[in-house]
Design a protein around this motif. Structure first.
Motif, mmCIF file in Angstrom:
data_model
loop_
_atom_site.group_PDB
_atom_site.id
_atom_site.type_symbol
_atom_site.label_atom_id
_atom_site.label_comp_id
_atom_site.label_asym_id
_atom_site.label_seq_id
_atom_site.Cartn_x
_atom_site.Cartn_y
_atom_site.Cartn_z
ATOM 1 N N LYS A 143 0.807 -1.219 0.000
ATOM 2 C CA LYS A 143 0.000 0.000 0.000
ATOM 3 C C LYS A 143 0.841 1.270 0.000
ATOM 4 C CE LYS A 143 -3.598 -2.395 2.643
ATOM 5 N NZ LYS A 143 -4.461 -2.358 3.848
ATOM 6 N N THR A 179 1.049 5.236 -2.931
ATOM 7 C CA THR A 179 -0.256 5.876 -2.766
ATOM 8 C C THR A 179 -0.760 6.544 -4.044
ATOM 9 O OG1 THR A 179 0.894 7.843 -1.908
ATOM 10 C CG2 THR A 179 0.097 6.234 -0.295
ATOM 11 N N ASN A 235 -1.756 3.783 -6.472
ATOM 12 C CA ASN A 235 -2.963 3.122 -5.961
ATOM 13 C C ASN A 235 -4.190 3.993 -6.181
ATOM 14 O OD1 ASN A 235 -1.359 1.022 -5.109
ATOM 15 N ND2 ASN A 235 -1.216 1.728 -3.008
ATOM 16 N N SER A 236 -4.027 5.314 -5.964
ATOM 17 C CA SER A 236 -5.148 6.236 -6.178
ATOM 18 C C SER A 236 -5.549 6.272 -7.640
ATOM 19 C CB SER A 236 -4.755 7.641 -5.697
ATOM 20 O OG SER A 236 -5.782 8.579 -5.975
ATOM 21 N N GLN A 279 -7.319 3.180 -8.490
ATOM 22 C CA GLN A 279 -8.491 2.981 -7.637
ATOM 23 C C GLN A 279 -8.442 1.622 -6.942
ATOM 24 O OE1 GLN A 279 -11.915 3.648 -10.174
ATOM 25 N NE2 GLN A 279 -11.662 5.860 -10.114
ATOM 26 N N THR A 280 -7.291 1.361 -6.325
ATOM 27 C CA THR A 280 -7.123 0.103 -5.611
ATOM 28 C C THR A 280 -6.483 0.378 -4.270
ATOM 29 O OG1 THR A 280 -6.129 -2.107 -5.712
ATOM 30 C CG2 THR A 280 -4.859 -0.304 -6.649
ATOM 31 N N GLU A 281 -6.719 -0.508 -3.322
ATOM 32 C CA GLU A 281 -6.162 -0.337 -1.985
ATOM 33 C C GLU A 281 -4.648 -0.522 -1.987
ATOM 34 O OE1 GLU A 281 -6.654 -2.239 2.517
ATOM 35 O OE2 GLU A 281 -7.834 -3.004 0.829
ATOM 36 N N GLY A 282 -4.182 -1.405 -2.834
ATOM 37 C CA GLY A 282 -2.750 -1.668 -2.916
ATOM 38 C C GLY A 282 -2.446 -2.572 -4.086
#
Length: 378
Positions: free
Chosen positions: A252, A255, A258-259, A262-265
């Motif tokens: 994760k 960041t 990931n943003s 659109q995923t948590e990690g």
């Protein structure tokens, strides 16, 4: 050598795992164990648990003595060595999920179904990459990711010689082992094992007991080659809002990426970040957008610098009109002063005068522009 058996379906209730754990506990950890495998695979999570248990125990050799497919294949890689009998076959394939949708649906219901299927597809892709990496690692560099995924997509039975050449097993054995597997118990196996191809004739023909093997052949043909109408009903599709079906290690720390995705990690496997083709495509599109934005910014910066230069030149000209204007702060103040002065101009000049008084007509407004520049006249 001490022997334990892994035979039949790797069930989702833990029965296979608990039995194997008990069998392994009967031998001291320093003593080697031969794990005889005859399985078409089964539940992914249970296979992972068994794999971790074998790796923790150590000193285990996997000996494939029957037809080996799906989760049962990569489960063997937790052992120190993998041996395949010369009369057995080996199959790898992509994981799959049961899909059941019917009836009339409006647009909103179809969107919900599509979202559920897309989520299920991403879960399957993640599992496929994890499993593919196990085959790659064991091949010792003989197989690339694309080659493994192609083999998994093809989903066909492979001969021992082919499997050995690909590096998926370490050794071929001529030892003959007659297993007593209840093939009917393999009728319902998770991950769509029911769509495996027919078992190869050459393997079935060379088994040592024709009567037993003919019975097995007949049963397998009915299961995999004919109707499976009597199969136990498949388990329902996992709701989309439930937790992932496997515990994937997620990184994760990235960041911004990931943003964007659109995923948590991002999945991390052995120090490597694993991404789907869809995620790579999204990153590539974003980089292309940034490159376009950089070009546009460069153009805007050049235009801004040019405008600033022109404004500075204009201010220099305006300041040269008079000291009074030059003393004002800002272009707007200077322009307003000029406009105010021009608004007072009536057309009269200092030459329009009467013969009385100071030589000026009372009703005449002197031209302020002439007064402004009078200081420069000699």
């Amino acid at each position: 050598m001490n022997k334990v058996k892994l035979i039949g379906e790797i069930d989702s209730w833990g029965y296979t795992r608990y039995c194997l754990e008990y069998d392994l506990s009967q031998f001291p950890s320093e003593e080697p164990v031969m794990l005889e495998v005859d399985s078409l695979g089964g539940d992914v999570m249970e296979a992972i648990s068994i794999s971790n248990m074998l790796r923790e125990r150590g000193n285990v050799t996997a000996h494939i003595v029957g037809f080996c497919a799906s989760a049962a294949t990569w489960l063997c890689y937790a052992c120190d060595k993998v041996i395949l009998n010369s009369d057995c076959a080996f199959l790898i394939h992509k994981c799959s999920s049961y899909v059941d949708a019917w009836g009339r649906m409006n647009a909103d219901e179809l969107d919900t179904l599509i979202a559920s299927l897309q989520s299920e597809k991403k879960s399957n892709e993640a599992i496929d990459l994890i499993i593919a990496q196990k085959y790659i690692n064991h091949s010792g560099g003989k197989l690339s990711l694309s080659q493994v995924l192609d083999l998994m997509k093809e989903a066909r039975w492979m001969t021992p010689e082919e499997v050995l050449e690909l590096g998926l097993v370490d050794e071929i054995s001529e030892e003959k082992v007659l297993t007593k597997t209840n093939m009917a118990s393999r009728l319902h196996v998770m991950n769509s094992m029911s769509d495996l191809p027919k078992l190869p004739e050459r393997f079935l023909a060379q088994r040592e007991n024709p009567t037993v093997m003919q019975s097995i052949k007949s049963t397998l043909t009915d299961i995999f080659g004919g109707s499976v109408a009597q199969a136990a009903p498949p388990e329902p599709v996992r709701p989309v809002d439930e937790e992932p079906i496997i515990d994937i290690k997620m990184n994760k720390t990235f960041t911004q990426i990931n943003s964007l995705l659109q995923t948590e990690g991002l999945e991390e496997n052995d120090g490597r970040i694993v991404m789907t083709a869809e995620q790579v495509d999204a990153l590539n599109n974003r980089l292309a957008e940034l490159a376009t934005m950089n070009e546009a910014n460069a153009t805007l910066t050049a235009e801004r610098d040019s405008a600033r230069s022109e404004l500075s030149a204009a201010e220099t000209v305006i300041n040269s009109i008079s000291d009074e204007i030059a003393s004002l702060e800002g272009i707007e103040a200077k322009v307003n002063a000029i406009k105010d002065t021009l608004s007072k101009v009536t057309g009269a000049t200092e030459t329009h005068a009467t013969l009385e008084g100071d030589g000026r007509a009372d009703e005449v407004c002197l031209d302020p522009v002439n007064s402004m520049v009078a200081q420069y006249r000699k």
